[in-house]
Write a protein that holds these residues in place. Structure first.
Motif, mmCIF file in Angstrom:
data_model
loop_
_atom_site.group_PDB
_atom_site.id
_atom_site.type_symbol
_atom_site.label_atom_id
_atom_site.label_comp_id
_atom_site.label_asym_id
_atom_site.label_seq_id
_atom_site.Cartn_x
_atom_site.Cartn_y
_atom_site.Cartn_z
ATOM 1 N N VAL A 1 -136.124 5.191 49.723
ATOM 2 C CA VAL A 1 -135.890 5.118 51.177
ATOM 3 C C VAL A 1 -136.105 6.487 51.833
ATOM 4 O O VAL A 1 -136.717 6.589 52.900
ATOM 5 C CB VAL A 1 -134.487 4.539 51.474
ATOM 6 N N MET A 2 -135.637 7.553 51.177
ATOM 7 C CA MET A 2 -135.824 8.892 51.783
ATOM 8 C C MET A 2 -137.303 9.225 51.925
ATOM 9 O O MET A 2 -137.727 9.778 52.938
ATOM 10 C CB MET A 2 -135.130 9.959 50.945
ATOM 11 N N GLU A 3 -138.086 8.879 50.914
ATOM 12 C CA GLU A 3 -139.526 9.172 51.006
ATOM 13 C C GLU A 3 -140.205 8.268 52.019
ATOM 14 O O GLU A 3 -140.965 8.726 52.866
ATOM 15 C CB GLU A 3 -140.180 9.038 49.628
ATOM 16 N N PHE A 4 -139.877 6.987 51.952
ATOM 17 C CA PHE A 4 -140.520 6.031 52.858
ATOM 18 C C PHE A 4 -140.222 6.359 54.325
ATOM 19 O O PHE A 4 -141.084 6.198 55.185
ATOM 20 C CB PHE A 4 -140.069 4.603 52.514
ATOM 21 N N LEU A 5 -139.006 6.802 54.592
ATOM 22 C CA LEU A 5 -138.614 7.070 55.984
ATOM 23 C C LEU A 5 -138.785 8.541 56.370
ATOM 24 O O LEU A 5 -138.279 8.980 57.411
ATOM 25 C CB LEU A 5 -137.171 6.622 56.232
ATOM 26 N N HIS A 6 -139.519 9.275 55.525
ATOM 27 C CA HIS A 6 -139.871 10.667 55.848
ATOM 28 C C HIS A 6 -138.650 11.514 56.200
ATOM 29 O O HIS A 6 -138.678 12.278 57.178
ATOM 30 C CB HIS A 6 -140.875 10.735 57.018
ATOM 31 N N VAL A 7 -137.581 11.359 55.440
ATOM 32 C CA VAL A 7 -136.425 12.236 55.671
ATOM 33 C C VAL A 7 -136.889 13.664 55.372
ATOM 34 O O VAL A 7 -137.469 13.922 54.311
ATOM 35 C CB VAL A 7 -135.241 11.823 54.758
ATOM 36 N N PRO A 8 -136.702 14.593 56.339
ATOM 37 C CA PRO A 8 -137.269 15.934 56.158
ATOM 38 C C PRO A 8 -136.494 16.754 55.123
ATOM 39 O O PRO A 8 -135.467 17.350 55.419
ATOM 40 C CB PRO A 8 -137.155 16.566 57.559
ATOM 41 N N LEU A 9 -136.995 16.773 53.901
ATOM 42 C CA LEU A 9 -136.384 17.511 52.794
ATOM 43 C C LEU A 9 -137.521 18.053 51.935
ATOM 44 O O LEU A 9 -138.579 17.416 51.845
ATOM 45 C CB LEU A 9 -135.558 16.562 51.917
ATOM 46 N N GLN A 10 -137.302 19.203 51.292
ATOM 47 C CA GLN A 10 -138.330 19.761 50.397
ATOM 48 C C GLN A 10 -138.608 18.783 49.255
ATOM 49 O O GLN A 10 -139.735 18.547 48.881
ATOM 50 C CB GLN A 10 -137.852 21.091 49.800
ATOM 51 N N LYS A 11 -137.499 18.290 48.669
ATOM 52 C CA LYS A 11 -137.662 17.283 47.616
ATOM 53 C C LYS A 11 -136.454 16.376 47.633
ATOM 54 O O LYS A 11 -135.419 16.727 48.228
ATOM 55 C CB LYS A 11 -137.863 17.943 46.255
ATOM 56 N N VAL A 12 -136.596 15.220 46.985
ATOM 57 C CA VAL A 12 -135.482 14.263 46.991
ATOM 58 C C VAL A 12 -134.294 14.893 46.252
ATOM 59 O O VAL A 12 -134.436 15.379 45.132
ATOM 60 C CB VAL A 12 -135.919 12.941 46.331
ATOM 61 N N PRO A 13 -133.119 14.932 46.907
ATOM 62 C CA PRO A 13 -131.963 15.596 46.291
ATOM 63 C C PRO A 13 -131.316 14.758 45.190
ATOM 64 O O PRO A 13 -131.674 13.597 44.993
ATOM 65 C CB PRO A 13 -130.994 15.746 47.471
ATOM 66 N N LYS A 14 -130.356 15.348 44.498
ATOM 67 C CA LYS A 14 -129.566 14.584 43.532
ATOM 68 C C LYS A 14 -128.513 13.813 44.299
ATOM 69 O O LYS A 14 -127.868 14.365 45.206
ATOM 70 C CB LYS A 14 -128.829 15.557 42.603
#
Ligand code: URA
Length: 203
Positions: free
Chosen positions: A137-150
């Motif tokens: 979901v974070m990637e699909f919705l372009h949540v602005p983060l350097q990388k997906v967090p833990k």
């Protein structure tokens, strides 16, 4: 409920039922399982997204009806929500054998269905259940983060995502199954689900 939404969701269901290309399709057929599309209000402000159906879900065709689903109901009730107030589904719509983690190929194959479901329902907030749903979901919705967090670093926090229909809040929660073996995680889930409360005024 708008008929347009129902028609679009019915089309997704038909496509999933006939998804013979899926590596999980023959397992579904052999065990007389069902694809689990999702259920709840097609006008929900709150959408919950889990990982993949377990055995009970595959047998009934309904999401979160096993032990973790019973805990999920308690969690929802703690903030005054009932199943019919929300929409609940999974990233992967067929049961992986022995509840193993879904593979990247399986996630990629089923993701477009979830993407369509998000665009049909247009929720104001999406709570992800577990790390697979959070990553997708974070990637699909372009949540602005350097990388997906833990998930252990960000559970219960609100992130801002961008869907085709507009902005959407994303709240990562631990998977409710963790509450079945950890009292501490159970307490954390009750605390984290409170993050959804401000979105309920708009229901
Ligand atoms: N776990 C999930 O992630 N989804 C279900 O539907 C049931 C258990």
């Amino acid at each position: 409920m708008s008929d347009g939404r129902k028609q679009q969701m019915d089309a997704i269901e038909s496509a999933l039922v006939g998804l013979a290309d899926s590596p999980l399709y023959s397992y579904r057929q052999e065990h007389q399982y069902h694809a689990v599309v999702g259920e709840g209000s097609l006008n929900a402000q709150v959408m919950l997204i889990g990982e993949a159906p377990g055995e009970r879900e595959a047998k009934t065709g309904r999401p979160f009806v096993g032990a973790s689903g019973r805990f999920l109901d308690e969690l929802l009730a703690s903030i005054g929500l009932k199943r019919e107030d929300i929409y609940i589904t999974n990233v992967v719509k067929d049961r992986p054998p022995e509840n193993r983690d879904p593979t990247p190929e399986e996630i990629a194959l089923y993701a477009p269905f979830l993407a369509q479901q998000i665009e049909i329902i247009q929720p104001m907030v999406i709570a992800t259940l577990g790390r697979f749903a959070m990553s997708f979901v974070m990637e699909f919705l372009h949540v602005p983060l350097q990388k997906v967090p833990k998930i252990s670093d960000v559970h219960g926090q609100v992130f801002q995502g961008k869907a085709g229909y507009g902005p959407v809040a994303v709240v990562p929660l631990f998977h409710p199954a963790v509450a079945l073996y950890s009292v501490q995680r159970r307490d954390t889930l009750f605390a984290d689900v409170e993050t959804l409360r401000p979105y309920l005024q708009a229901e």
